[in-house]
Design a protein around this motif. Structure first.
Motif, short mmCIF file in Angstrom:
data_model
loop_
_atom_site.label_atom_id
_atom_site.label_comp_id
_atom_site.label_asym_id
_atom_site.label_seq_id
_atom_site.Cartn_x
_atom_site.Cartn_y
_atom_site.Cartn_z
N TRP A 90 -15.39 -21.62 -31.65
CA TRP A 90 -16.74 -21.21 -32.76
C TRP A 90 -16.60 -22.59 -33.39
O TRP A 90 -17.66 -23.22 -33.32
CB TRP A 90 -16.38 -20.02 -33.19
CG TRP A 90 -17.44 -20.01 -34.53
CD1 TRP A 90 -17.11 -19.84 -35.82
CD2 TRP A 90 -18.75 -19.64 -34.24
NE1 TRP A 90 -18.33 -19.41 -36.63
CE2 TRP A 90 -19.28 -19.41 -35.48
CE3 TRP A 90 -19.76 -19.59 -33.23
CZ2 TRP A 90 -20.62 -19.19 -36.01
CZ3 TRP A 90 -20.93 -19.41 -33.53
CH2 TRP A 90 -21.44 -19.32 -34.94
N VAL A 91 -15.77 -22.71 -34.32
CA VAL A 91 -15.78 -23.92 -35.03
C VAL A 91 -14.38 -24.24 -35.30
O VAL A 91 -13.41 -23.90 -34.91
CB VAL A 91 -16.30 -23.77 -36.62
CG1 VAL A 91 -17.37 -23.43 -36.71
CG2 VAL A 91 -15.40 -22.65 -37.42
N SER A 92 -14.24 -25.68 -35.66
CA SER A 92 -13.04 -26.20 -35.80
C SER A 92 -12.65 -26.52 -37.39
O SER A 92 -13.43 -26.11 -38.18
CB SER A 92 -12.76 -27.56 -35.09
OG SER A 92 -11.45 -28.01 -35.04
N SER A 93 -11.66 -27.23 -37.45
CA SER A 93 -11.34 -27.35 -39.05
C SER A 93 -10.61 -28.85 -38.94
O SER A 93 -10.54 -29.52 -37.94
CB SER A 93 -10.17 -26.49 -39.57
OG SER A 93 -8.87 -27.06 -38.98
N SER A 94 -10.89 -29.58 -40.26
CA SER A 94 -10.17 -30.86 -40.45
C SER A 94 -9.92 -30.63 -41.73
O SER A 94 -10.61 -29.94 -42.67
CB SER A 94 -11.27 -31.84 -39.94
OG SER A 94 -10.39 -32.96 -40.08
N GLU A 95 -9.01 -31.45 -42.33
CA GLU A 95 -8.74 -31.61 -43.50
C GLU A 95 -8.82 -33.04 -44.31
O GLU A 95 -8.53 -33.81 -43.81
CB GLU A 95 -7.20 -30.93 -44.06
CG GLU A 95 -7.35 -29.45 -43.62
CD GLU A 95 -5.87 -29.14 -43.67
OE1 GLU A 95 -5.59 -28.15 -44.13
OE2 GLU A 95 -4.80 -29.90 -43.48
N GLY A 96 -8.82 -33.05 -45.48
CA GLY A 96 -8.70 -34.15 -46.40
C GLY A 96 -8.02 -33.84 -47.67
O GLY A 96 -7.68 -32.74 -47.95
N LEU A 97 -7.47 -34.78 -48.37
CA LEU A 97 -6.98 -34.49 -49.72
C LEU A 97 -7.92 -34.69 -50.64
O LEU A 97 -8.49 -36.01 -50.86
CB LEU A 97 -5.99 -35.64 -49.85
CG LEU A 97 -5.29 -35.44 -51.34
CD1 LEU A 97 -4.22 -34.52 -51.45
CD2 LEU A 97 -4.38 -36.75 -51.90
#
Lengths: 440, 304
Positions: free
Chosen positions: A143-150
């Motif tokens: 459905w949706v993904s994720s991704s991260e940052g600091l």
């Protein structure tokens, strides 16, 4: 009197039958399908609007949505599948035991083959499809993904004598910055925490914690050999580094800080904006929250730090859509799920700043209307290239979470050495893994 | 028709009465069978299987019980639950003291009784969130007040050693139910006993220990058993506030049972835990009932 009562009852029954048959006649025009999801309240209403958009453009299908709280979704779904009355489609946050996919969900490979151009693997960001596969077979769509940052507070970094133009890149930079940014009051309580790990010091969440190991070139299991690899030297090194953060701040003080924050907001939303958290790893959803609640927050985003000998890695944890087994409206459910994976998720992602799982969705010009699109693009597109699935295809994820949490807590509360913890966990988990494959 | 038919008529009447009685009780009997007896028997069966709901149960004999006996978290959850059951005597003492106070003829007595009973009506999830706020280590009301008088408050739900006492403290807030039972029993104690004692020069304490408490023992007995059964099933507070932490210090027996069933898909093991819990609570209850004859006094009849 008796005659009147009988006549009245006859009329009532006839009226009732008429209304019922009219309703049935109207209902027969569209195939009704049920859809379960865990968004409730404001988000639930927003999600229902997407269903309305589908129903308008697909008059032959009528989707009815139902909110099932997150903690109840899996038990309720398992019970419904076992009873032969599952919903036609379901969205599940995060992952569950991949080993159960073939028992719970309908395989989608044939549908994808028939729609190779739009549904083939070339359409999806790296690794996202791994979450919905087991032993190479596809059971769901992202459905949706994720991704991260600091996320880091520019003003707090400047105050602490750090250069916001050169935010932490490696783990040693993160350590130095975290120490300088952490503040305590006269009672020794943490008032500003320099840095908070996802998973903090309590839970070995299999959606987040493994990424610290991946950044240090570690892996937790070998899927080819079906062996756990927890005691590899890189993993021991990573766990020692995580424990050092707990040691520096004090596990009891970290617990007090976390529990105090969670009493105000279980997701700890707002703590970064209030300056109680100077740096944290988070995703684009935080951009929307900051913009709405504290638009003057002075912050920026950079890649999540990794060891100098390691590599940048970001999460691509997905929310996924599945068609449960025992479904009686397979074609309609596939029409709905494929629409949701493309058009539905475009409406949702562009409105709420979610990370798209597909390249075509990510290319939607509507994203550029977002506030702080510059930060969104960094996380959702640039960093997403370094995406890696967490424990793809691992068949007993919930058992790993249970067992690993027992040892992880001991290590982070400085009651057990990382090496001893990983050695014991290796034995326990290998036994569980062997048991799973023996039964197959 | 004659005298010889009267016994037959009586029997037919008795049979009819019995059938009517059972028919009236039938809805309850059906409900009992479907919602209590069947799940109980099914639970015993599943406790000897490996069952994840989605696949048929597989017979494993006593494997679930064997694994539990070697599971350190099973024993910890049992210890945590027994520790928490210390709330029961505390609740009884507070409920009793409140009942004695609320039995006094003072102005606004009815309002005080309502006020002390109100916490019982607050849903457990709502009160859990409330107490989570009050006992927040760094920003909560309780620690803020303690700090004002120079005490550095404990971590409460953030502390391994204070988390259970925090839940026990929370448990004393809802003594209203037991208090009402004591109050009702207090009002049943014949006034003449107190008058007779006063004439003999009995002090307040003598009246309390020689009249009030002995005649309250049936209510104490009831509240003790209900309290023990409830305390052994503590779940909601830990589920909402701490999720079993920190360091599993609030992983109570039923919470661990729930996790086994619904987080780890181990229905068989959860069923084994349920059966063990039944045996433990049954044993404790039986012990209390057996000892009751030594300390429970029923009015005008001495001990039963």
């Amino acid at each position: 009197m008796k005659k009147r009562v009988v006549s009245f009852l006859v009329v009532l029954v006839i009226c009732g039958l008429t209304v019922f048959s009219l309703a049935s006649a109207n209902g027969n025009a569209a195939v009704k399908i049920n859809y379960w999801f865990s968004w409730g309240g404001f988000w639930g209403k927003q999600h229902q609007e997407i269903l309305s958009a589908f129903n308008k453009t697909h008059p032959e299908i009528k989707v009815t949505g139902l909110t099932v709280p997150y903690n109840e979704m899996i038990p309720k779904l398992l019970t419904a599948i076992a009873a032969g009355a599952p919903p036609d489609m379901v969205t599940i946050f995060g992952g569950t035991n991949a080993g159960l996919y073939e028992k719970m969900f309908t395989r989608l490979d044939d549908f994808v083959k028939q729609n190779e151009e739009t549904m083939g693997p070339q359409n999806w960001f790296p690794g996202v499809l791994e979450y919905v596969k087991f032993e190479g077979k596809l059971y769901g769509l992202p459905w949706v993904s994720s991704s991260e940052g600091l996320f880091y507070r520019v003003d707090l970094l400047r105050e602490a004598g750090l250069d916001p133009q050169n935010p932490p890149k490696y783990w040693r930079d993160l350590e130095v910055a975290s120490e300088k940014l952490t503040k305590k009051n006269e009672q020794g309580q943490i008032t500003t925490l320099g840095f908070l790990f996802p998973g903090d010091i309590r839970t070995f969440d299999t959606n987040w914690v493994p990424y610290w190991f991946y950044r240090n070139n570690g892996r937790l299991w070998d899927p080819e050999k079906k062996k756990m690899t927890l005691t590899d030297p890189e993993n021991i090194e990573t766990l020692e580094w995580l424990a050092s953060w707990a040691r520096k701040n004090g596990p009891e003080e970290i617990e007090r800080f976390l529990v105090s924050a969670e009493a105000v907001n279980p997701e700890m939303e707002g703590w970064f904006e209030q300056g109680k958290l100077a740096m944290t790893v988070s995703g684009p959803w935080s951009i929307g929250h900051i913009t709405e609640n504290a638009p003057n927050t002075d912050y920026d985003v950079t890649m999540v730090p990794y060891p100098e000998s390691g590599k940048p890695v970001t999460t691509n944890y997905i929310d996924a859509m599945y068609i449960p087994r025992g479904n009686k409206n397979l074609q309609e459910a596939w029409t709905f799920i494929s629409w949701m994976a493309t058009e539905g998720t475009t409406i949702w992602s562009t409105k709420f700043g979610e990370v798209p799982a597909r390249y075509d969705v990510a290319a939607s010009p509507d994203f550029e209307k977002m506030s702080r699109y510059d930060l969104f693009k960094k996380i959702a597109v640039d960093y997403h290239k370094y995406g890696k699935a967490s424990l793809p295809g691992f068949p007993i994820r919930t058992i790993l979470r249970d067992q690993a949490t027992r040892y992880y807590q001991q290590v982070m509360h400085l009651k057990m050495s990382p090496k001893d913890a990983l050695e014991e966990l290796q034995v326990v988990m290998q036994k569980e893994l062997d048991k799973f494959y023996e039964k197959r | 028709m004659g005298r010889e038919n009267k016994p037959k008529m009586k029997m037919r009447n008795r049979t009819r009465e019995a059938v009517e009685g059972y028919l009236f009780a039938l809805p309850w009997l059906v409900g009992l069978s479907i919602f209590i007896l069947y799940p109980f028997i099914a639970n015993i069966f599943y406790s000897f299987t490996e069952y994840n709901i989605i696949e048929p149960p597989v017979w494993v004999g006593i494997d679930n019980y064997r694994v539990l006996m070697h599971d350190s978290l099973f024993w910890k959850s049992l210890y945590n639950t027994i520790y928490y059951s210390a709330v029961v005597p505390l609740q009884l003492i507070i409920a009793l003291l409140l009942a004695l106070l609320l039995n006094q003829k003072v102005k606004g007595q009815r309002y005080f009784r309502t006020l002390f009973y109100l916490p019982v009506l607050v849903p457990l999830v709502a009160s859990s969130i409330l107490w989570q706020w009050m006992l927040s280590p760094n920003y909560g009301l309780v620690n803020s007040l303690l700090y004002k008088i120079g005490i550095n408050g404990p971590g409460w739900f953030a502390s391994e050693s204070w988390s259970k006492p925090a839940l026990i403290l929370m448990g004393t807030w809802t003594v209203g139910g037991a208090m009402i039972i004591f109050l009702a029993t207090l009002q049943d104690i014949p006034r003449v006993l107190y008058e007779a004692a006063e004439m003999d020069g009995a002090t307040v304490f003598k009246k309390l220990f020689h009249i009030t408490l002995p005649l309250l023992t049936p209510a104490i007995f009831f509240n003790l058993i209900m309290g023990i059964i409830a305390s052994f099933q503590v779940f909601t507070q830990a589920y909402v506030i701490t999720d079993g932490g920190p360091m599993y210090s609030t992983t109570f027996y039923v919470l661990y049972l729930y996790n086994n069933a619904f987080r780890f898909f181990r229905m068989g093991r959860a069923s084994a835990m349920a059966l063990i819990l039944f045996i433990v609570i049954f044993t404790i209850t039986l012990f209390i009932v057996k000892t009751a004859s030594k300390w429970v006094y029923y009015e005008a009849g001495g001990r039963k």
